[in-house]
Structure formats: C-alpha cells, structure tokens
Design a protein around this motif. Structure first.
Motif, PDB file in Angstrom:
ATOM      1  N   LEU A 107       0.830  -1.198   0.000  1.00 54.17           N
ATOM      2  CA  LEU A 107       0.000   0.000   0.000  1.00 54.17           C
ATOM      3  C   LEU A 107       0.869   1.255   0.000  1.00 54.17           C
ATOM      4  O   LEU A 107       0.564   2.236  -0.687  1.00 54.17           O
ATOM      5  N   GLY A 108       1.950   1.241   0.753  1.00 56.41           N
ATOM      6  CA  GLY A 108       2.863   2.369   0.752  1.00 56.41           C
ATOM      7  C   GLY A 108       3.470   2.611  -0.620  1.00 56.41           C
ATOM      8  O   GLY A 108       3.588   3.760  -1.075  1.00 56.41           O
ATOM      9  N   VAL A 109       3.856   1.539  -1.291  1.00 56.12           N
ATOM     10  CA  VAL A 109       4.389   1.658  -2.659  1.00 56.12           C
ATOM     11  C   VAL A 109       3.326   2.229  -3.587  1.00 56.12           C
ATOM     12  O   VAL A 109       3.613   3.088  -4.432  1.00 56.12           O
ATOM     13  N   ASP A 110       2.086   1.770  -3.421  1.00 57.85           N
ATOM     14  CA  ASP A 110       0.999   2.274  -4.264  1.00 57.85           C
ATOM     15  C   ASP A 110       0.778   3.773  -4.046  1.00 57.85           C
ATOM     16  O   ASP A 110       0.486   4.512  -4.999  1.00 57.85           O
ATOM     17  N   ILE A 111       0.913   4.224  -2.796  1.00 59.17           N
ATOM     18  CA  ILE A 111       0.749   5.653  -2.505  1.00 59.17           C
ATOM     19  C   ILE A 111       1.853   6.459  -3.188  1.00 59.17           C
ATOM     20  O   ILE A 111       1.584   7.492  -3.821  1.00 59.17           O
ATOM     21  N   LEU A 112       3.102   6.011  -3.081  1.00 61.22           N
ATOM     22  CA  LEU A 112       4.208   6.698  -3.752  1.00 61.22           C
ATOM     23  C   LEU A 112       3.988   6.739  -5.261  1.00 61.22           C
ATOM     24  O   LEU A 112       4.235   7.757  -5.920  1.00 61.22           O
ATOM     25  N   THR A 113       3.519   5.631  -5.807  1.00 60.47           N
ATOM     26  CA  THR A 113       3.280   5.559  -7.247  1.00 60.47           C
ATOM     27  C   THR A 113       2.190   6.537  -7.666  1.00 60.47           C
ATOM     28  O   THR A 113       2.295   7.201  -8.710  1.00 60.47           O
ATOM     29  N   ALA A 114       1.150   6.644  -6.855  1.00 62.42           N
ATOM     30  CA  ALA A 114       0.057   7.571  -7.165  1.00 62.42           C
ATOM     31  C   ALA A 114       0.533   9.021  -7.122  1.00 62.42           C
ATOM     32  O   ALA A 114       0.162   9.834  -7.970  1.00 62.42           O
ATOM     33  N   VAL A 115       1.360   9.350  -6.138  1.00 63.37           N
ATOM     34  CA  VAL A 115       1.897  10.713  -6.051  1.00 63.37           C
ATOM     35  C   VAL A 115       2.753  11.005  -7.276  1.00 63.37           C
ATOM     36  O   VAL A 115       2.648  12.078  -7.882  1.00 63.37           O
ATOM     37  N   LYS A 116       3.602  10.062  -7.643  1.00 60.52           N
ATOM     38  CA  LYS A 116       4.460  10.281  -8.816  1.00 60.52           C
ATOM     39  C   LYS A 116       3.615  10.487 -10.068  1.00 60.52           C
ATOM     40  O   LYS A 116       3.909  11.359 -10.893  1.00 60.52           O
ATOM     41  N   HIS A 117       2.576   9.713 -10.228  1.00 59.63           N
ATOM     42  CA  HIS A 117       1.728   9.865 -11.413  1.00 59.63           C
ATOM     43  C   HIS A 117       1.065  11.237 -11.427  1.00 59.63           C
ATOM     44  O   HIS A 117       0.840  11.818 -12.496  1.00 59.63           O
ATOM     45  N   THR A 118       0.766  11.775 -10.246  1.00 57.01           N
ATOM     46  CA  THR A 118       0.127  13.096 -10.174  1.00 57.01           C
ATOM     47  C   THR A 118       1.091  14.206 -10.574  1.00 57.01           C
ATOM     48  O   THR A 118       0.748  15.091 -11.353  1.00 57.01           O
ATOM     49  N   VAL A 119       2.303  14.195 -10.025  1.00 61.29           N
ATOM     50  CA  VAL A 119       3.241  15.293 -10.284  1.00 61.29           C
ATOM     51  C   VAL A 119       4.083  15.049 -11.534  1.00 61.29           C
ATOM     52  O   VAL A 119       4.642  15.995 -12.098  1.00 61.29           O
ATOM     53  N   ASP A 120       4.165  13.804 -11.978  1.00 62.17           N
ATOM     54  CA  ASP A 120       5.037  13.439 -13.106  1.00 62.17           C
ATOM     55  C   ASP A 120       4.341  12.397 -13.966  1.00 62.17           C
ATOM     56  O   ASP A 120       4.765  11.248 -14.050  1.00 62.17           O
ATOM     57  N   PRO A 121       3.242  12.777 -14.611  1.00 66.50           N
ATOM     58  CA  PRO A 121       2.428  11.780 -15.314  1.00 66.50           C
ATOM     59  C   PRO A 121       3.169  11.036 -16.421  1.00 66.50           C
ATOM     60  O   PRO A 121       2.847   9.875 -16.715  1.00 66.50           O
ATOM     61  N   ALA A 122       4.162  11.669 -17.035  1.00 66.52           N
ATOM     62  CA  ALA A 122       4.912  10.999 -18.108  1.00 66.52           C
ATOM     63  C   ALA A 122       6.064  10.174 -17.578  1.00 66.52           C
ATOM     64  O   ALA A 122       6.732   9.468 -18.346  1.00 66.52           O
ATOM     65  N   GLY A 123       6.323  10.246 -16.282  1.00 65.66           N
ATOM     66  CA  GLY A 123       7.372   9.426 -15.678  1.00 65.66           C
ATOM     67  C   GLY A 123       8.776   9.791 -16.111  1.00 65.66           C
ATOM     68  O   GLY A 123       9.636   8.909 -16.236  1.00 65.66           O
TER      69      GLY A 123
END
Length: 571
Positions: A542-558
């Motif tokens: 779940l913690g990894v999923d939260i980090l991934t969601a934040v990254k997708h929000t601020v950096d959608p293109a990765g």
C-alpha cells in the motif's frame, strides 16, 4: 522476505530502467578515463605503511596490485548522444547554448555516483553508458522550462548535485535522457537572523554553504562524510544525516520550507514553524531523490558559528556496555552533539592504524583493567564556554558511571581531524585491489545488538565463502531516544572475475537480514535503485501504491529519475 522475491537476483547495473529500446547504436567516442576519483587531484592518496601492513596481514593484499588504478585503463568508450539537433536547440533556448553540452567527457563525468559499483564501472569498463546531455539551469523558471521540453521530447531527467550517491540515485536510464546539474543554482538567497533561518539554492556544496553562512556569523551544522562534495539539495532529497546529528538533528529536522519544480508546475511547501493544515507535504519531497520533483530552493534552520568545540575519546569494555551508555545519554536528554561508538573490530583497526599512539592507548586500557573494547567519541559544539563545560561535565559523569574509561582530548581531536578521510582513502584502496564499501541501517535499542551481530556475521560469511575473508567493522553514530543507526564498513580482497557481483552477494544477504529483523533498509543513504528490492518490505505494498500515485500526479509521463525510489511500472 528475500530480495529474490522482487525479481532477478542480479545487482542493479547502469544503464537502468527498461524503457526505450534504441536498437544498434553507432560507435561511441573514445576519451581519456578521468574524473573517477573522489578528489580530482594530480597526486592520488597513498596508503600509509600501517595501512599496507594491515591489508597484507588481514586481506593478503599488497601494493603490487596497483594495476587496478584507473590510469592503467587508458581510455573509455562513451556512446554518442541520441539527442536530435532540434532538441538540443530547444534546451539551449531555455538555459543558453553554453549551458547545454553533449560533449563525451562532460557526459562521462556525470555517468553515475560514488558507489563501489559506479566507481569500478567508470574505472575499468571498456564502455560506459552516459547521459545524452548535461543541462545547467540557473533559475527556478529555467528548471520548469527544461522539464517542459523534456516531457515534450520524452526525455528522462536525472538531477545531479555533487554526484555522491552511493545507492544508484544518479545512474543513467536506458531511454534518452539528460542530466540536470545544479551548479548554477548555488546562491545563499537570504539569512533571516531574527528567525535564524537561511534560504539556499540546492547546488551549494557543503564547504561553500558554510563559507557563505560564516560570513554572516552562522552555520548549518550539517557535516556528512561526503560534505566536501555533496550539496544542500542532495542532502534534503536523500534525508542526509550529518556527523552532529545526535545533537543538531538530521537535515530533515532542519528544513523549514521548500520550492519544488515538477512537470505539473511549482509546489511551495512549509508555512510557519508548525502547521495543522493536513499532512505535512514537505515529507513527500524530503528523501524523494528527484523522482517527484526538482528542488530549487530550501529554507533551513541555522545557528551561530560555534566558538567552543570539545571532542573526547572513551573506551568501553564491550559493545553492549557502550550501547547502554549511549542509550542512557540520549534518553536522559544530555547526549553530546557527536556520539560515535565503534564496535570491537572497528576499534581494533583504528588503534592498529594509529601506530605508537594506538599501542599507548592499549597500554593505558590494560592499566585500567581493560583489553580490546570499543571506542566512543563524544563531541560538543556551541557558543558558550560555561554551557559546553556543563554539558560535557554531566555527560562525562554518566559515561564514567557506565564504565567508560577516558582516553582524552587527543583521541577526540584525531577523529575530528580525519572525519572526511574515508572517501579519499577508498580511492587508494581501490587502486590496490581492495573491495571497499559500506551499508547502513537503523533500529531500536532493543534490537540493535542482535542486528549488529546478524549483519556483520552475514557479510563476513558470504565473502569468506567466496574465498575473500573480509574485515567487517561497524559503528553507531546517530542516536535517538528510541534507537540508533548502524553503519558497516567492509574491506576485502577483490575478485577479478566479477568484483561487482562479489559485493552484491554480500549486500543482498545483508539487505535480507535487515528486512528480516524489521530494521530500515537505509538510515541516510536513501533508496536509489539499489534499495528498491527491499522497499516493499519496509513500507508495504500500500505504501508503494501511494508513492506511485503521487508520482503519477506530479510526473504523469514518468520522466523524473525513472527507476529511483518508485518501482518502475509493469508492462
């Protein structure tokens, strides 16, 4: 859970990240192999006779193995830049043509950090992956524009401060990429003497930050071992811990506010000394390693330059009694600013390398009915003679009551004078064929003795089984009311066949042991790519999923530092 459950048991290698198969590339450019040492000096550091004796006796290594020196390798091949001329022009339009380079030597100089694997690769590999360009913005606005260009052109962005990451934090992605270097964002913006804060740009190195602050009568008081080369921004985005952290706090304890550039725009976090306006968003970017945004400005707590410095050496009969004293000092609220306890192995090596002084110290211990034992360094820094003497008196009384034997100010001063030597020494060790690397963790006071034994014995066993019996030594250097860090240094005769895998066999085993004991996989080196295999153990899926969601929000293109901190997306 073992690292093998996360994927293949191969160590992370540069280039990293599986995006963008570019197919066959034209032949690279051959350049002189340079800038692969901690200090770019004409005269590399030499090993003392005492150190050479220790290496010969313990590791069967001699100075005649210096063929591993980088100069012996001659040239290295650097792949050509994959950036199209139009992309280079677009970046130049933002920062100026003179601040964008695709020069092979410049790109090679930014091809990784300072881990053992990074250094060996740049010292000895026939060809080394390098960024496709190095870009040097000079303002927050320019950083935002560079990110817009990179997102449009589908370029990965690797932030680069001092290049001192030892966990794969500034490696080279496989996909076309640029390194954003912060050397032109290196100003002391403002000092608020009333609030005792300083606003700085991220590219300031440790010495330069201290020089500028000292001109105003202040110090940050943050002195990691990498202080000579590492930067303010790097400290913040890796949650660095300086050598005075027990008394002064880690860098994350000093951060008041931050300004961050992301592909989605600007984020300014930190308003007032404390806030109840929801979760503290500063925590998202402390330790984010450039994977969630690029730090362009930070406000930090500072203090007056100390006029009083006192460092003392002590000896404890064993590690258990030394740990008990450190715990009591910290929990009683009278711990010194520096509290550094070496285990028996590190203490023995320290005294052996001290020559006659070390022999004298051992003789003094015997007079006090001690043999072997553990070295403790205590240090106080402040502006009041009376206050520092009082602090020292109370702490020293407790140390003596706990069984500590005073070794005097000369021992403390010797540590203080040599506290930045290790990175320089590692260059000399690599030159003579020695594996020299570190790992670190932290846990509770209750679990610390068992964790120390488990980690050191595991590393020793793995390397011995490979035919290279090591020196494995450890110390505790960052203490808290509930626990402390554990820092392990490993020396071994390197295997010529696969020296990187030699280290990674030990590192994987140690990481698994750390995870099994419920300790953190990293106290102050950050996650990078190297610690990703154990991140889920620490923060849960779940913690990894939260980090991934934040990254997708601020950096959608990765595009931001792909493969670092946030696990890459599965196909």
């Amino acid at each position: 859970m073992s690292s093998s459950e996360f994927g293949p048991d191969e160590p992370p290698q540069a280039p990293r990240d599986d995006a963008g198969d570019e197919g066959d590339q034209p032949a690279g450019v051959r350049i002189p192999r340079a800038n692969v040492r901690w200090e770019h000096a004409d005269a590399p550091p030499r090993l003392s006779r005492a150190r050479l004796r220790l290496l010969r006796r313990r590791l069967e290594v001699s100075a005649s193995t210096a063929e591993h020196a980088p100069e012996a390798a001659g040239e290295v091949e650097v792949p050509p830049s994959r950036l199209e001329a139009g992309t280079v022009r677009a970046l130049a339009a933002v920062v100026g043509a003179e601040h964008v380079t695709t020069d092979a030597a410049e790109r090679f100089a930014h091809a990784g950090g300072m881990s053992y694997a990074d250094l060996l690769r740049r010292r000895e590999a026939a060809a080394v992956a390098a960024p496709d360009a190095v870009v040097r913005p000079a303002s927050h606005g320019e950083v935002l524009e560079v990110l817009r260009v990179c997102e449009r052109e589908e370029l990965a962005v690797v932030p680069y401060g001092g290049g001192t990451s030892v966990v794969g934090g500034v490696g080279v992605p496989t996909r076309p990429n640029v390194t954003v270097e912060f050397g032109r964002l290196a100003e002391l913006v403002e000092v608020d003497e009333t609030s005792q804060t300083a606003t700085m740009q991220p590219g300031l190195t440790g010495p330069e930050a201290e020089r500028l602050l000292a001109e105003r009568g202040y110090t940050l008081g943050h002195f990691p071992q990498s202080w000579e080369r590492s930067t303010v921004g790097g400290w913040v985005v890796t949650r660095s811990a300086g050598q005075l952290s027990t008394g002064m706090g880690r860098i994350d304890d000093l951060v008041v506010a931050m300004r961050v550039a992301t592909p989605r725009g600007t984020l300014t976090v930190g308003h007032g000394p404390r806030s109840a306006a929801g979760p503290d968003l500063r925590e998202l970017f402390l330790g984010s390693e450039g994977a969630l945004g690029l730090l362009t400005e930070v406000t930090l707590r500072v203090r007056p330059v100390p006029s009083v410095r006192r460092y003392l050496g002590w000896s404890f009969r064993d590690l258990a009694s030394g740990l008990a004293a450190c715990r009591t000092l910290r929990q009683a609220g009278i711990a010194p600013d520096v509290l550094r306890l070496s285990d028996e192995e590190e203490t023995e090596v320290t005294f052996q390398l001290a020559g006659r002084a070390g022999t004298a110290m051992r003789g003094y211990q015997r007079l006090r009915r001690q043999s072997g034992g553990c070295l403790l360094i205590t240090g106080w820094e402040g502006t009041s003679e009376a206050i520092e003497r009082s602090r020292q008196r109370h702490a020293s009384a407790l140390v003596k009551a706990a069984g500590g034997v005073p070794l005097g100010a000369k021992v403390g001063a010797a540590w203080h004078e040599s506290r930045y030597d290790a990175p320089h020494l590692r260059d000399a060790l690599l030159d003579v064929g020695v594996l020299a690397e570190t790992l670190e963790t932290a846990t509770s006071w209750t679990a610390l003795p068992e964790l120390h034994e488990a980690v050191t014995s595991t590393v020793r066993r793995v390397l011995t089984d490979l035919g290279t019996p090591p020196i494995v030594m450890a110390h505790v250097s960052h203490a808290y009311p509930t626990g402390a860090s554990l820092y392990v240094t490993v020396l071994a005769k390197r295997l010529d066949d696969d020296p990187v895998e030699q280290w990674w066999a030990a590192k994987r085993a140690a990481g698994d042991v750390i995870a099994e004991h419920g300790a953190t996989i990293t106290h102050h080196h950050a996650v990078g790519t190297d610690h990703l295999p154990w991140l889920t153990d620490e923060i849960g899926q779940l913690g990894v999923d939260i980090l991934t969601a934040v990254k997708h929000t601020v950096d959608p293109a990765g595009i931001l530092n792909p493969g670092v901190l946030v696990p890459p997306a599965e196909d």
